[in-house]
Enzyme design. Structure first.
Site, mmCIF file in Angstrom:
data_model
loop_
_atom_site.group_PDB
_atom_site.id
_atom_site.type_symbol
_atom_site.label_atom_id
_atom_site.label_comp_id
_atom_site.label_asym_id
_atom_site.label_seq_id
_atom_site.Cartn_x
_atom_site.Cartn_y
_atom_site.Cartn_z
ATOM 1 N N GLN A 73 0.764 -1.237 -0.042
ATOM 2 C CA GLN A 73 -0.002 0.170 -0.110
ATOM 3 C C GLN A 73 0.976 1.223 0.079
ATOM 4 O O GLN A 73 0.533 2.205 -0.480
ATOM 5 C CB GLN A 73 -0.977 -0.110 1.212
ATOM 6 C CG GLN A 73 -2.089 0.879 1.010
ATOM 7 C CD GLN A 73 -3.546 0.271 0.470
ATOM 8 O OE1 GLN A 73 -3.754 -0.954 0.413
ATOM 9 N NE2 GLN A 73 -4.121 1.186 -0.449
ATOM 10 N N LYS A 99 1.772 1.949 -3.554
ATOM 11 C CA LYS A 99 0.644 2.140 -4.569
ATOM 12 C C LYS A 99 0.044 3.554 -4.180
ATOM 13 O O LYS A 99 -0.411 4.295 -5.036
ATOM 14 C CB LYS A 99 -0.708 1.161 -3.863
ATOM 15 C CG LYS A 99 -1.922 1.208 -4.778
ATOM 16 C CD LYS A 99 -2.957 0.636 -4.119
ATOM 17 C CE LYS A 99 -2.805 -1.010 -3.965
ATOM 18 N NZ LYS A 99 -3.762 -1.826 -3.395
ATOM 19 N N LYS A 131 -2.936 -0.947 6.644
ATOM 20 C CA LYS A 131 -3.746 -1.982 6.296
ATOM 21 C C LYS A 131 -4.369 -2.672 7.598
ATOM 22 O O LYS A 131 -3.743 -2.660 8.363
ATOM 23 C CB LYS A 131 -3.123 -3.162 5.364
ATOM 24 C CG LYS A 131 -4.111 -4.111 4.730
ATOM 25 C CD LYS A 131 -4.468 -3.312 3.383
ATOM 26 C CE LYS A 131 -5.765 -4.000 2.810
ATOM 27 N NZ LYS A 131 -6.034 -3.626 1.311
ATOM 28 N N ASP A 142 -11.944 -3.769 1.892
ATOM 29 C CA ASP A 142 -11.056 -4.834 1.153
ATOM 30 C C ASP A 142 -11.804 -6.274 1.129
ATOM 31 O O ASP A 142 -13.101 -6.137 1.386
ATOM 32 C CB ASP A 142 -9.790 -4.989 1.880
ATOM 33 C CG ASP A 142 -8.597 -5.892 0.863
ATOM 34 O OD1 ASP A 142 -8.186 -4.975 0.105
ATOM 35 O OD2 ASP A 142 -8.599 -6.783 1.086
HETATM 36 P P1 NDP Z 1 -14.707 -8.791 -2.075
HETATM 37 O O1 NDP Z 1 -14.796 -9.342 -1.037
HETATM 38 O O2 NDP Z 1 -15.764 -7.987 -2.643
HETATM 39 O O3 NDP Z 1 -14.665 -10.072 -3.120
HETATM 40 C C1 NDP Z 1 -13.548 -11.051 -3.114
HETATM 41 C C2 NDP Z 1 -13.756 -11.929 -4.103
HETATM 42 O O4 NDP Z 1 -12.626 -12.938 -4.224
HETATM 43 C C3 NDP Z 1 -14.798 -12.994 -3.775
HETATM 44 O O5 NDP Z 1 -15.206 -13.560 -5.132
HETATM 45 C C4 NDP Z 1 -14.113 -14.186 -3.210
HETATM 46 O O6 NDP Z 1 -14.814 -15.351 -3.248
HETATM 47 C C5 NDP Z 1 -12.817 -14.181 -3.773
HETATM 48 N N1 NDP Z 1 -11.694 -14.581 -2.917
HETATM 49 C C6 NDP Z 1 -11.460 -14.117 -1.686
HETATM 50 N N2 NDP Z 1 -10.635 -14.790 -0.993
HETATM 51 C C7 NDP Z 1 -10.238 -15.792 -1.794
HETATM 52 C C8 NDP Z 1 -9.666 -16.962 -1.647
HETATM 53 N N3 NDP Z 1 -8.871 -17.092 -0.928
HETATM 54 N N4 NDP Z 1 -9.881 -17.829 -2.730
HETATM 55 C C9 NDP Z 1 -10.443 -17.635 -3.821
HETATM 56 N N5 NDP Z 1 -11.158 -16.682 -4.060
HETATM 57 C C10 NDP Z 1 -11.200 -15.846 -2.865
HETATM 58 O O7 NDP Z 1 -13.135 -8.047 -2.230
HETATM 59 P P2 NDP Z 1 -12.915 -7.230 -3.326
HETATM 60 O O8 NDP Z 1 -13.167 -7.475 -4.681
HETATM 61 O O9 NDP Z 1 -12.879 -5.843 -2.581
HETATM 62 O O10 NDP Z 1 -11.240 -7.623 -3.445
HETATM 63 C C11 NDP Z 1 -10.693 -8.460 -4.386
HETATM 64 C C12 NDP Z 1 -9.146 -8.179 -4.388
HETATM 65 O O11 NDP Z 1 -8.952 -6.854 -4.885
HETATM 66 C C13 NDP Z 1 -8.394 -8.329 -2.896
HETATM 67 O O12 NDP Z 1 -6.858 -8.832 -3.389
HETATM 68 C C14 NDP Z 1 -8.171 -6.901 -2.463
HETATM 69 O O13 NDP Z 1 -7.143 -6.609 -1.761
HETATM 70 C C15 NDP Z 1 -7.936 -6.137 -3.787
HETATM 71 N N6 NDP Z 1 -8.315 -4.816 -3.885
HETATM 72 C C16 NDP Z 1 -9.360 -4.307 -3.378
HETATM 73 C C17 NDP Z 1 -9.846 -2.983 -3.508
HETATM 74 C C18 NDP Z 1 -11.016 -2.284 -3.031
HETATM 75 O O14 NDP Z 1 -11.338 -0.946 -3.197
HETATM 76 N N7 NDP Z 1 -12.191 -2.903 -2.542
HETATM 77 C C19 NDP Z 1 -8.694 -2.079 -3.974
HETATM 78 C C20 NDP Z 1 -7.615 -2.480 -4.253
HETATM 79 C C21 NDP Z 1 -7.313 -3.787 -4.283
HETATM 80 P P3 NDP Z 1 -15.669 -15.899 -2.123
HETATM 81 O O15 NDP Z 1 -16.798 -15.065 -1.517
HETATM 82 O O16 NDP Z 1 -15.958 -17.380 -2.302
HETATM 83 O O17 NDP Z 1 -14.668 -15.605 -0.829
HETATM 84 O O1 2IT Z 2 -6.106 -2.467 -1.463
HETATM 85 C C1 2IT Z 2 -6.353 -1.537 -1.688
HETATM 86 O O2 2IT Z 2 -5.978 -0.336 -2.077
HETATM 87 C C2 2IT Z 2 -7.815 -1.104 -0.846
HETATM 88 N N1 2IT Z 2 -8.429 -2.224 -0.333
HETATM 89 C C3 2IT Z 2 -8.312 0.242 -0.848
HETATM 90 C C4 2IT Z 2 -7.955 1.086 0.114
HETATM 91 C C5 2IT Z 2 -8.717 2.201 0.528
HETATM 92 O O3 2IT Z 2 -8.305 2.845 1.403
HETATM 93 O O4 2IT Z 2 -9.550 2.671 -0.322
#
Ligand code: NDP
Ligand code: 2IT
Length: 443
Positions: free
Chosen positions: A110, A113, A125, A165
């Site tokens: 982070q 980023k 985080k 997250d």
């Molecule tokens: P969500 O909780 O909305 O969705 C997560 C998705 O990933 C679900 O489909 C989940 O499936 C799947 N998943 C999670 N853990 C696992 C695992 N161990 N194995 C397989 N599938 C898994 O999270 P986000 O969409 O917010 O986050 C997704 C990724 O993006 C993460 O790596 C996060 O750190 C990253 N990210 C998120 C940001 C944000 O703004 N939200 C910003 C930048 C990065 P299931 O329902 O089965 O667990």
């Molecule tokens: O991994 C990420 O950059 C996030 N989950 C979003 C962090 C934030 O402060 O919006």
């Protein structure tokens, strides 16, 4: 041994058994070696020694009561990794796999980023080993309130601003915000990703997924190419995956897959996104249901989503979900670009294969920075007590993603590896932080 190698050796020894943190440390320290060679003042000021050590690492008990009336105890975390360029900023992850290693890897990533966004936000985080799956709203609220009852004393609008997250979305942010307000009697921007009803920013839910696609689109544009007509494989089915898919469709591409931790779907005709969004965001259901909606689609509990032939792959689920075998399949099937919506979804061996095969590879710390960037815009709006329109926020997001594209391509070229955007992102993200650390003395 070079200075960065020596710092890495000590850091790995100091954090035994922390596989994810070690992986992130190794990638960044190896990428930064030529920068430290060019800038002896960084080693002289022990910038790397300071960078790999969090400013603060908090671990706390989170007791809560389930619907049966039983007390449950989870473990909460917050790492306040680096505040050289601004208040700690980064998401909270609620997932049973959460531990110190995962929180530290995410917090470390982070830092760079957030620096790439060009906005004044440091790296942090947090999260808990709490599993929101199958919990009632009341249980989620009970957990969130307990989590914030400890966290509130460590955060603040100018100190540390968490967000969502994995497992933390609008519902969880709302419960945590409510509890903070109740304890402190203050309506301030201590979390981002809030609902617009109480200070959230329009465009924040979409920002990570949209930002990812804006960055990939810009990289394609610089090669006289675009998303139009492209087949896109997306993994995950959460916030990032679904909004990335929405933007791909808008730009004329076709998303043919989604996944969750139980399996993946392949819909050759293109995913029905309205159905998927309702399934995931409203009903909180599983992807197994997709097949009864679209009988011609495939559902697989085994195998790899990366075996689907595609032009572009967007891993948007979690760390280390795309390994060497998946990378090999993508390359064999003619994939031309990979953009990381998730944090560290590709293993080092997969990245090496992409680079060797001249695949256009956009690393997470650049490609998914749109979410935290719009979080920083939410902080600005909160401080100004203003609400910007969706199009205003979206336009700023596009500009930020283009700037990131410029920075990482320029840094990669400056260090003689124009194709290696992972190197470019690590270097460009680092330089700003290093400069700020130098200017602030031995802190
Ligand atoms: P969500 O909780 O909305 O969705 C997560 C998705 O990933 C679900 O489909 C989940 O499936 C799947 N998943 C999670 N853990 C696992 C695992 N161990 N194995 C397989 N599938 C898994 O999270 P986000 O969409 O917010 O986050 C997704 C990724 O993006 C993460 O790596 C996060 O750190 C990253 N990210 C998120 C940001 C944000 O703004 N939200 C910003 C930048 C990065 P299931 O329902 O089965 O667990
Ligand atoms: O991994 C990420 O950059 C996030 N989950 C979003 C962090 C934030 O402060 O919006």
């Amino acid at each position: 041994m070079s200075y960065t190698n020596e710092v890495l050796r000590v850091a790995l020894e100091r954090n035994p058994g922390e596989a994810e943190f070690s992986q992130a440390l190794t990638e960044v320290m190896e990428a930064l070696e030529p920068v430290f060679e060019r800038h002896p003042e960084y080693a002289k000021n022990k910038i790397a020694d300071r960078l790999v050590e969090p400013e603060r690492f908090l671990m706390f008990r989170v007791p809560w009561t389930d619907d049966k009336g039983d007390i449950q105890v989870n473990r909460g975390f917050r790492v306040q990794f680096n505040s050289a360029i601004g208040p700690y900023k980064g998401g909270l992850r609620f997932h049973p796999s959460v531990n110190a290693s995962i929180i530290k890897f995410l917090g470390f990533e982070q830092i760079f980023k957030n620096s790439l966004t060009g906005l004044p936000i440091g790296g942090g985080k947090g999260g808990a080993d709490f599993d929101p799956k199958g919990k009632s709203d009341r249980e989620i609220m009970s957990f969130c309130q307990s989590f914030m009852t400890e966290l509130y004393r460590h955060i603040g609008p100018d100190t540390d601003v968490p967000a969502g997250d994995i497992g933390v979305g609008g519902r969880e942010i709302g419960y945590m915000y409510g509890q903070y307000k109740r304890i402190t009697n203050q309506c301030v921007g201590i979390l981002t990703g809030k609902d617009v009803a109480y200070g959230g920013s329009l465009g924040r839910p979409q920002a990570t997924g949209y930002g990812l696609v804006y960055l990939m689109d810009e990289l394609l544009r610089r090669r006289d190419d675009s998303f139009a007509g492209k087949t896109v494989v997306v993994s995950g089915s959460g916030n990032v995956a679904l909004y990335a898919s929405q933007k791909v469709f808008e730009l004329g591409g076709k998303v043919v897959s989604l996944s969750d931790s139980d399996g993946w779907i392949y819909d050759k005709e293109g995913i029905d996104l309205d159905f998927a969004m309702d399934l995931k965001f409203v009903r909180r259901g599983r992807l197994t249901e997709y097949k009864s909606h679209r009988p011609d689609a495939e559902y697989h509990a085994d195998g790899l989503v990366w075996s689907i032939p595609c032009d572009i792959a967007l891993p948007c689920a979690t760390q280390n979900e795309l390994l060497k075998d998946g990378a090999g399949l993508l390359i064999k099937n003619g994939c031309l670009a990979v953009g990381e919506g998730a944090n560290m979804p590709c293993s080092p061996e997969a990245v090496e294969l992409f680079l060797e095969n001249k695949i256009m590879y956009a690393p997470g710390k650049a490609a998914n920075a749109g979410g935290v960037a719009v979080s920083a815009l939410e902080m600005t709006q909160n401080s100004m007590r203003q609400c910007w329109s969706f199009s205003e926020v979206d336009a700023k997001l596009q500009t930020i993603m283009c700037n990131i594209c410029d920075q990482i391509t320029a840094a990669a070229a400056e260090y003689g590896q124009a194709h290696n955007l992972a190197l470019g992102a690590n270097i460009a993200g680092f330089v700003r932080v290093a400069q700020a650390m130098l200017l602030q003395g031995a802190v």
